[in-house]
Design a protein around this motif. Sequence first.
Motif, PDB file in Angstrom:
ATOM      1  N   ASP A   1       8.616 -25.379  22.461  1.00  0.00           N
ATOM      2  CA  ASP A   1       9.602 -24.145  21.943  1.00  0.00           C
ATOM      3  C   ASP A   1       8.650 -22.933  21.876  1.00  0.00           C
ATOM      4  N   ASP A   2       7.178 -22.967  22.223  1.00  0.00           N
ATOM      5  CA  ASP A   2       6.269 -21.793  22.170  1.00  0.00           C
ATOM      6  C   ASP A   2       6.922 -20.962  23.251  1.00  0.00           C
ATOM      7  N   LEU A   3       7.624 -21.669  24.366  1.00  0.00           N
ATOM      8  CA  LEU A   3       8.030 -20.823  25.471  1.00  0.00           C
ATOM      9  C   LEU A   3       9.334 -20.064  25.509  1.00  0.00           C
ATOM     10  N   ILE A   4      10.142 -20.292  23.915  1.00  0.00           N
ATOM     11  CA  ILE A   4      11.483 -19.939  23.966  1.00  0.00           C
ATOM     12  C   ILE A   4      11.654 -18.161  24.044  1.00  0.00           C
ATOM     13  N   HIS A   5      10.443 -17.522  23.327  1.00  0.00           N
ATOM     14  CA  HIS A   5      10.562 -15.953  23.327  1.00  0.00           C
ATOM     15  C   HIS A   5       8.915 -15.732  22.695  1.00  0.00           C
ATOM     16  N   PRO A   6       8.387 -14.835  23.298  1.00  0.00           N
ATOM     17  CA  PRO A   6       7.063 -14.548  22.849  1.00  0.00           C
ATOM     18  C   PRO A   6       6.801 -14.017  21.416  1.00  0.00           C
ATOM     19  N   PHE A   7       7.851 -13.338  21.097  1.00  0.00           N
ATOM     20  CA  PHE A   7       7.960 -13.041  19.371  1.00  0.00           C
ATOM     21  C   PHE A   7       8.715 -13.673  18.562  1.00  0.00           C
ATOM     22  N   ILE A   8       9.960 -14.236  19.085  1.00  0.00           N
ATOM     23  CA  ILE A   8      10.925 -14.914  18.195  1.00  0.00           C
ATOM     24  C   ILE A   8      10.494 -16.277  18.715  1.00  0.00           C
ATOM     25  N   SER A   9       9.459 -16.800  18.230  1.00  0.00           N
ATOM     26  CA  SER A   9       8.854 -17.729  18.873  1.00  0.00           C
ATOM     27  C   SER A   9       9.205 -19.339  18.255  1.00  0.00           C
ATOM     28  N   GLY A  10       9.229 -20.410  18.838  1.00  0.00           N
ATOM     29  CA  GLY A  10       9.125 -21.537  18.372  1.00  0.00           C
ATOM     30  C   GLY A  10      10.327 -22.038  17.219  1.00  0.00           C
ATOM     31  N   ASN A  11       9.913 -22.631  16.165  1.00  0.00           N
ATOM     32  CA  ASN A  11      10.938 -22.899  15.249  1.00  0.00           C
ATOM     33  C   ASN A  11      11.617 -21.568  14.513  1.00  0.00           C
ATOM     34  N   LYS A  12      10.978 -20.635  14.766  1.00  0.00           N
ATOM     35  CA  LYS A  12      11.636 -19.338  14.126  1.00  0.00           C
ATOM     36  C   LYS A  12      12.511 -18.801  14.767  1.00  0.00           C
TER      37      LYS A  12
ATOM     38  N   ALA B   1       8.798 -12.623  14.168  1.00  0.00           N
ATOM     39  CA  ALA B   1      10.234 -13.128  14.761  1.00  0.00           C
ATOM     40  C   ALA B   1      11.585 -12.563  14.183  1.00  0.00           C
ATOM     41  N   SER B   2      11.445 -12.140  12.732  1.00  0.00           N
ATOM     42  CA  SER B   2      12.632 -11.535  12.288  1.00  0.00           C
ATOM     43  C   SER B   2      12.766  -9.940  12.638  1.00  0.00           C
ATOM     44  N   ALA B   3      11.287  -9.396  12.765  1.00  0.00           N
ATOM     45  CA  ALA B   3      11.582  -7.892  13.298  1.00  0.00           C
ATOM     46  C   ALA B   3      12.097  -7.920  14.647  1.00  0.00           C
ATOM     47  N   CYS B   4      11.421  -8.717  15.579  1.00  0.00           N
ATOM     48  CA  CYS B   4      11.980  -8.727  16.939  1.00  0.00           C
ATOM     49  C   CYS B   4      13.335  -9.195  17.281  1.00  0.00           C
ATOM     50  N   ALA B   5      13.926 -10.114  16.388  1.00  0.00           N
ATOM     51  CA  ALA B   5      15.308 -10.666  16.577  1.00  0.00           C
ATOM     52  C   ALA B   5      16.134  -9.668  15.737  1.00  0.00           C
TER      53      ALA B   5
ATOM     54  N   THR C   1       5.551 -25.746  17.497  1.00  0.00           N
ATOM     55  CA  THR C   1       6.620 -24.786  16.783  1.00  0.00           C
ATOM     56  C   THR C   1       6.282 -23.304  17.223  1.00  0.00           C
ATOM     57  N   GLY C   2       5.334 -23.075  18.206  1.00  0.00           N
ATOM     58  CA  GLY C   2       5.161 -21.471  18.467  1.00  0.00           C
ATOM     59  C   GLY C   2       4.087 -20.813  17.553  1.00  0.00           C
ATOM     60  N   GLY C   3       4.451 -19.548  17.545  1.00  0.00           N
ATOM     61  CA  GLY C   3       3.882 -18.683  16.492  1.00  0.00           C
ATOM     62  C   GLY C   3       2.307 -18.646  16.810  1.00  0.00           C
ATOM     63  N   LEU C   4       1.873 -18.027  17.895  1.00  0.00           N
ATOM     64  CA  LEU C   4       0.723 -18.197  18.391  1.00  0.00           C
ATOM     65  C   LEU C   4      -0.090 -16.906  17.653  1.00  0.00           C
ATOM     66  N   PHE C   5       0.599 -15.846  17.642  1.00  0.00           N
ATOM     67  CA  PHE C   5      -0.065 -14.331  17.210  1.00  0.00           C
ATOM     68  C   PHE C   5      -1.160 -14.614  16.149  1.00  0.00           C
ATOM     69  N   GLY C   6      -0.953 -15.611  15.179  1.00  0.00           N
ATOM     70  CA  GLY C   6      -1.744 -15.688  14.020  1.00  0.00           C
ATOM     71  C   GLY C   6      -3.224 -15.982  14.526  1.00  0.00           C
TER      72      GLY C   6
END
Length: 296
Positions: A30-41, A73-77, A281-286
């Motif tokens: 799911d980390d591949l879904i979108h670079p910023f709206i990532s994973g479970n988000k 994710a919310s900002a990008c979406a 679940t993505g979210g790698l920027f952290g």
Amino acid sequence: MISFDFNSPVEELRFPLFDDKGIRVFIKRDDLIHPFISGNKWRKLKYLFLKAEVEEKKHLVTFGGAWSNHLLASACAAAKFGFKSTGIVRGENLQNEMLFLCRLFGMELHFVSRESYRDKPALFESLFSNAEDAFFIDEGGASPEAAKGCSELIDELDEVYDHIFCACATGTTAAGLINGITKHSFNSRIHGIPVLKDGGFIRQEINKYLISENGFELHTDYHFGGYAKTTPALLQFIQNFSQRTAVLIDPVYTGKMMYALFDLAAKDYFKRGDKILAVHTGGLFGLLGMRERFLL
Ligand SMILES: *Cc1c(COP(=O)(O)O)cnc(C)c1O
């Protein structure tokens, strides 16, 4: 037009440990879904955005800490679907890489004290009572809509896994996965790894979102000291895993989940022949906020 269609791929993870134990382990990317709206988000936001659209709200208001994957994710979406967005951030005014990205996507940030952050509906009321197009999304997107979005991960699976693992903070994602297997009458066992200390309370949080009762496991001993806390062993594990698989995992969520899966495998928790799915679940920027903790 809001469209959230995307089927993330499943890949097998090959490690000698898994061969020794006679198990097969796969990862749902799911980390591949979108670079910023990532994973479970991505999954969690889907029905919230659709609801906002139906209610003709165009201004998303949501909440998070200064390193919140949900805020980004919310900002990008919001930018993608033509919404205005406001992020209410817990704690003193600061700048970091994550908040910089939120701002680039057009999110306006309000910093509030930890004390007033506790009552989010009251904050929303005091800041936006006159803003008719404002749409409230709770911290982390926690909501029945978010659980519904996460349940769709199960619709995408081509085979039935004996065990499915995910990291838990609010527990919404785990609840969605449980509802997914209930809906399909799959015999899979869902395993949640709370990433914060004393994660036992997540059991009630998950139960709130279940469409019908279904058993699940919580492994509460893999928090590594608490939310966003790490240990040298966890950081070393993440480094080895990323080098071997070319899949990045992070110390806050997926690193702890994956560590738990490996640790349980080493302790013969699984049966020979078991097929296990780990949800990325993505979210790698952290990761960028934790650079100095790694011995690199
Ligand atoms: C937000 C997040 C979680 C936690 O999901 P919940 O639905 O709140 O349990 C897990 N993993 C990652 C990478 C996240 O960003």
